[in-house]
Structures are given as structure tokens and as C-alpha cells.
Design an enzyme around this catalytic site. Sequence first.
Site, PDB file in Angstrom:
ATOM      1  N   CYS A  95      29.461 -20.151  19.332  1.00 21.31           N
ATOM      2  CA  CYS A  95      29.179 -18.705  19.248  1.00 21.31           C
ATOM      3  C   CYS A  95      27.704 -18.352  19.364  1.00 21.31           C
ATOM      4  CB  CYS A  95      29.718 -18.158  17.934  1.00 21.31           C
ATOM      5  SG  CYS A  95      31.502 -18.237  17.877  1.00 21.31           S
ATOM      6  N   GLU A 127       0.851  -1.185   0.000  1.00 26.44           N
ATOM      7  CA  GLU A 127       0.000   0.000   0.000  1.00 26.44           C
ATOM      8  C   GLU A 127       0.886   1.233   0.000  1.00 26.44           C
ATOM      9  OE1 GLU A 127      -3.515   0.220   2.555  1.00 26.44           O
ATOM     10  OE2 GLU A 127      -3.282  -1.932   2.829  1.00 26.44           O
ATOM     11  N   ASN A 129      14.087  -3.401  15.348  1.00 24.69           N
ATOM     12  CA  ASN A 129      13.577  -2.640  16.498  1.00 24.69           C
ATOM     13  C   ASN A 129      14.103  -3.187  17.825  1.00 24.69           C
ATOM     14  OD1 ASN A 129      12.280  -0.900  14.827  1.00 24.69           O
ATOM     15  ND2 ASN A 129      10.268  -1.880  15.002  1.00 24.69           N
ATOM     16  N   LYS A 177      25.873 -18.943  22.820  1.00 19.69           N
ATOM     17  CA  LYS A 177      26.544 -18.159  23.866  1.00 19.69           C
ATOM     18  C   LYS A 177      26.246 -16.664  23.693  1.00 19.69           C
ATOM     19  CE  LYS A 177      31.083 -17.359  23.027  1.00 19.69           C
ATOM     20  NZ  LYS A 177      31.255 -15.922  22.899  1.00 19.69           N
ATOM     21  N   ARG A 195      31.133 -28.210  21.175  1.00 16.16           N
ATOM     22  CA  ARG A 195      30.485 -27.314  22.131  1.00 16.16           C
ATOM     23  C   ARG A 195      29.091 -26.921  21.651  1.00 16.16           C
ATOM     24  NH1 ARG A 195      34.978 -22.869  22.469  1.00 16.16           N
ATOM     25  NH2 ARG A 195      35.261 -23.637  20.368  1.00 16.16           N
ATOM     26  N   LYS A 226      29.269 -28.726  13.332  1.00 16.79           N
ATOM     27  CA  LYS A 226      29.352 -28.375  11.911  1.00 16.79           C
ATOM     28  C   LYS A 226      30.304 -29.327  11.196  1.00 16.79           C
ATOM     29  CE  LYS A 226      29.949 -23.847  10.715  1.00 16.79           C
ATOM     30  NZ  LYS A 226      30.841 -22.712  10.448  1.00 16.79           N
TER      31      LYS A 226
HETATM   32  N1  LIG Z   1      -3.112  -4.219   0.846  1.00 19.64           N
HETATM   33  C1  LIG Z   1      -2.015  -4.704   0.315  1.00 19.64           C
HETATM   34  O1  LIG Z   1      -1.040  -4.012   0.100  1.00 19.64           O
HETATM   35  C2  LIG Z   1      -1.945  -6.169  -0.015  1.00 19.64           C
HETATM   36  C3  LIG Z   1      -0.779  -6.687  -0.598  1.00 19.64           C
HETATM   37  C4  LIG Z   1      -0.740  -8.033  -0.934  1.00 19.64           C
HETATM   38  C5  LIG Z   1      -1.829  -8.844  -0.680  1.00 19.64           C
HETATM   39  N2  LIG Z   1      -2.943  -8.307  -0.092  1.00 19.64           N
HETATM   40  C6  LIG Z   1      -4.066  -9.212   0.142  1.00 19.64           C
HETATM   41  O2  LIG Z   1      -5.049  -8.908  -0.812  1.00 19.64           O
HETATM   42  C7  LIG Z   1      -6.351  -9.072  -0.254  1.00 19.64           C
HETATM   43  C8  LIG Z   1      -7.121  -7.786  -0.345  1.00 19.64           C
HETATM   44  O3  LIG Z   1      -6.461  -6.796   0.422  1.00 19.64           O
HETATM   45  P1  LIG Z   1      -6.934  -5.288   0.424  1.00 19.64           P
HETATM   46  O4  LIG Z   1      -6.006  -4.531   1.311  1.00 19.64           O
HETATM   47  O5  LIG Z   1      -7.121  -4.814  -0.978  1.00 19.64           O
HETATM   48  O6  LIG Z   1      -8.341  -5.453   1.136  1.00 19.64           O
HETATM   49  P2  LIG Z   1      -9.557  -4.442   1.168  1.00 19.64           P
HETATM   50  O7  LIG Z   1     -10.433  -4.908   2.243  1.00 19.64           O
HETATM   51  O8  LIG Z   1      -9.044  -3.040   1.161  1.00 19.64           O
HETATM   52  O9  LIG Z   1     -10.224  -4.635  -0.247  1.00 19.64           O
HETATM   53  C9  LIG Z   1     -10.955  -5.776  -0.577  1.00 19.64           C
HETATM   54  C10 LIG Z   1     -11.960  -5.411  -1.668  1.00 19.64           C
HETATM   55  O10 LIG Z   1     -12.715  -6.560  -2.008  1.00 19.64           O
HETATM   56  C11 LIG Z   1     -14.036  -6.143  -2.293  1.00 19.64           C
HETATM   57  N3  LIG Z   1     -14.938  -7.285  -2.205  1.00 19.64           N
HETATM   58  C12 LIG Z   1     -15.353  -7.930  -1.111  1.00 19.64           C
HETATM   59  N4  LIG Z   1     -16.213  -8.926  -1.447  1.00 19.64           N
HETATM   60  C13 LIG Z   1     -16.337  -8.908  -2.792  1.00 19.64           C
HETATM   61  C14 LIG Z   1     -17.060  -9.658  -3.735  1.00 19.64           C
HETATM   62  N5  LIG Z   1     -17.866 -10.667  -3.349  1.00 19.64           N
HETATM   63  N6  LIG Z   1     -16.958  -9.351  -5.026  1.00 19.64           N
HETATM   64  C15 LIG Z   1     -16.123  -8.357  -5.435  1.00 19.64           C
HETATM   65  N7  LIG Z   1     -15.420  -7.593  -4.590  1.00 19.64           N
HETATM   66  C16 LIG Z   1     -15.526  -7.858  -3.288  1.00 19.64           C
HETATM   67  C17 LIG Z   1     -14.304  -5.094  -1.236  1.00 19.64           C
HETATM   68  O11 LIG Z   1     -15.366  -4.282  -1.614  1.00 19.64           O
HETATM   69  C18 LIG Z   1     -12.973  -4.360  -1.211  1.00 19.64           C
HETATM   70  O12 LIG Z   1     -12.965  -3.314  -2.148  1.00 19.64           O
HETATM   71  C19 LIG Z   1      -6.114  -9.548   1.182  1.00 19.64           C
HETATM   72  O13 LIG Z   1      -6.149 -10.948   1.203  1.00 19.64           O
HETATM   73  C20 LIG Z   1      -4.736  -9.050   1.500  1.00 19.64           C
HETATM   74  O14 LIG Z   1      -4.137  -9.831   2.498  1.00 19.64           O
HETATM   75  C21 LIG Z   1      -3.025  -7.000   0.204  1.00 19.64           C
END
Ligand SMILES: NC(=O)c1ccc[n+]([C@@H]2O[C@H](COP(=O)([O-])OP(=O)(O)OC[C@H]3O[C@@H](n4cnc5c(N)ncnc54)[C@H](O)[C@@H]3O)[C@@H](O)[C@H]2O)c1
Length: 388
Positions: free
Chosen positions: A218, A111, A175, A221, A281, A274
Site C-alpha cells: 500500500c 511566540e 499544506n 504504491k 510485495r 511485516k
Molecule cells: N521565540 C520562541 O518562541 C522560542 C521558543 C523556544 C525556544 N526558542 C529559542 O530561544 C532562544 C532565544 O530566542 P528568542 O526568540 O527569545 O531570541 P531573541 O533574539 O528575540 O532574544 C534573545 C535575547 O538574548 C539577549 N542577549 C543576547 N546576548 C546576551 C548576553 N550576552 N547576555 C544577556 N542577554 C543576551 C538579546 O538581547 C535578546 O533580548 C533561541 O535559541 C530560540 O531558538 C525561542
Amino acid sequence: MVDLVAAASRSGRMRVTSDAAEAVLASEISLICVGTPSAPNGSQDLSAILRLAADLGRAMRGKSGGHVFVFRSTIAPGTVEEVIRPVVERESGKRDGEHFHLCFQPEFLREGTSIRDYDKPPFTIVGANHQAAVDKLRQLFGHLPCAFHTTSVKSAEMVKLCCNNFHALKITFANETARLCDAFGVDPFEVMGLICKDTQLNISSAYLKPGYAFGGSCLPKDLRATLYLAKQRDQELPMMAGILPSNRLHVERAVERVLATKKRSVGLIGLSFKTGTDDLRESPTVALAEQLIGKGLSLSVFDPEVHLSKLLGANKKFIEQHLPHIDTLIRARIDEVAAASEVLIVSLNDKAVFARLREVVRPDHVVIDLARIPESSAWPCRVEGLCW
Ligand SMILES: NC(=O)c1ccc[n+]([C@@H]2O[C@H](COP(=O)([O-])OP(=O)(O)OC[C@H]3O[C@@H](n4cnc5c(N)ncnc54)[C@H](O)[C@@H]3O)[C@@H](O)[C@H]2O)c1
């Protein structure tokens, strides 16, 4: 994103619909990326994806041609094949692999930088059961400037979870290191910056192959010293504190593997921590030997590097404390250990040792392979990995 979607929509190359059937009938591929949030117990809430799977299945009922369904939401291994497939097959009355293909292709965009990440992902990974589906996805994603890997559906699902876990682990390592640095008046940015400059052992694939527990003089320890330092300055480092207990669990897993064979005589091929050293040790194989002796199993040991008369100092003291009767366990030749044992635990990573061992194993031997013996499936006896 808004500008990009508006432009694509104006160009006529993209249409938006809330009707799944309409989308499936008018296309060859569906990319499914609905949310998979946490349920209260930590499991994934699959309700949205399962509702959609039912819609897609019903849409397939009315489609004469094939279709490739590509799941891109992050889901646990087995979800596509064990949870989603039965729903799509039931609703469509058709079969995965025949009338349509269910695949998993993890999404690596982040994102905030999603467009840039989409255009330049770290790699493309396609989990699919059929070449036809892979070919379709190669047409769609093959132009991206990254490697295109194919694997099983389950592995692709697992890779995505592991990538996110690894990222979380890295952040937490930085962190926790920063908290420790801060407690000692050390600049954490300077320390982490220097750590990242080592691309040989630190930022590399080194230490990232599954295998047996770590040990030696290492790592254990220095971890203990780190935790003590943190305690002195009232700092909690739960992730680093979890490392040694997790490592011990790996030794216990090996013990359980041996006990599960119900056999009573065990040969250790390798004892030092190894290959190529005689350093005993904190060797996790010594820990394994101690536990097996404690369970009343009879043991013999072959390690070409370990010569009791040559052991010195802390190394000698360690083995005298942990395996006081080591002299009665050590054998000079591998065939002696094989002859005396029903189970052979191989931790030496040495081609010559593998070759010799293969010559002396009997069909009734069980080999527990801690060293990833190449082509062990062709051995004339049962060879079990620890996690593979
Ligand atoms: N956000 C990221 O950067 C990211 C990156 C990689 C993978 N993912 C994965 O991708 C998936 C979506 O993540 P997200 O952040 O976009 O989630 P989100 O909740 O922001 O978006 C999901 C979208 O799916 C739509 N939706 C729900 N039910 C639906 C249906 N029956 N038909 C059509 N659309 C439908 C919702 O309206 C929503 O717009 C998750 O599994 C997440 O783990 C997200």
C-alpha cells in the site's frame, strides 16, 4: 509580558542587571535563553551564547558555592558538552559536574502565546548529568501541570530540534495535502479534519518508532499514485516526493552495514514486509536481499510465514521478478540459516524467533537487528542496530 515583568519587578522578587557576574553571584540557577540565529551556511551562530558562556565562567571563578547553568536556547546536540563546557571550564578554572552543573532544558513556549505555554507546556524535559541539578530544576519547574522527564544533555538538545522539525513537517504535510485537494476540487479542511479524527493511526505514536524502511503493497504504491496525480495537475509536492528516496536510503544503510562487516554469507531472518504476513510485495527486506545478491554475497532466508507453494497472484509475481531463485534461498529452520551464515539480519519481530535465534547464534556471528530485539546486549555475539 511587559505587565508581568513590571509586576514581578515591583514586588521585589525580580531584579534586572546587565552584569553576568552580579547575576551569577546572587542566584543558584541561571536560565540562558540568548538567540541562536542561522549563520549564512545554515549552521547556528553561537557567538552570543559563547560570549555569555565566557562571562558566566569568569563569574564562577569568584563564586564559592555551586551553580546550575540551564541552557534553554535551541542548540544542536553536543553544543553544551562539546562547545560550551570547555569555555566555561577554561574561564572559571572549575569543572562541570564538580563546582557547577551545565544542563539543557528545551523551551516549548511559542511566540504570541508564551505566557500560556509557559504555564502549561507539553512536558518538561531536563537533560542533566547529575541528580543534584535535576533536583534543583524539579523545585523550580516541578509544579507545572505536565510530566517531568529527565534525559541526557544531548538527547534534550536533540528533542527540541526534532519537535520543531516535526511541527514544520506537519504544517508542510497539511499544506501539500491542501494543494493536492485544491487541484482536485476537494475541500482540504474537511480532509485534514477527518485525518485528525483518527487518533489510532494518524495522530498517535503509531509509525513514529525508528526502525527499518517501510514497504508492502500500500504505502509505496499509494505514494507513487499521489505523486502522479499531482504531476497531472501541475502540482509540486517536494516533501511527499522525498519520502520514497529517503526510504531507499534506509535500505542502502542496511546494505552498507552488511558490507562493512566484510563477511560474505548472510542469513535473512524475515523476508515479508511485516511480521505475521507472507506479503513480499515491495518488502524492503526483499530489496535488501536483491542488493546483497548483486554484490555477490551468498544468502539464505528463514521466514515462517513464507511458503512458496502458497504464494498467489501479485505476491508470487513480485517475488519471481525480484528474487527468481527464492526456492534455493529459503530454509525451513532458523538453525540452518544460522549455520550457513556469518551475518544474520533480523527483521521478524517475534519473541519466539528471538528466543530460538539466541539459542543458535555463535560468538562469531554478527547480528544486524532491524527489529529492535529486546535485551540484545546480553546476546553472546555482536548485535548492531541500524541507527541505534
Ligand atoms: N521565540 C520562541 O518562541 C522560542 C521558543 C523556544 C525556544 N526558542 C529559542 O530561544 C532562544 C532565544 O530566542 P528568542 O526568540 O527569545 O531570541 P531573541 O533574539 O528575540 O532574544 C534573545 C535575547 O538574548 C539577549 N542577549 C543576547 N546576548 C546576551 C548576553 N550576552 N547576555 C544577556 N542577554 C543576551 C538579546 O538581547 C535578546 O533580548 C533561541 O535559541 C530560540 O531558538 C525561542
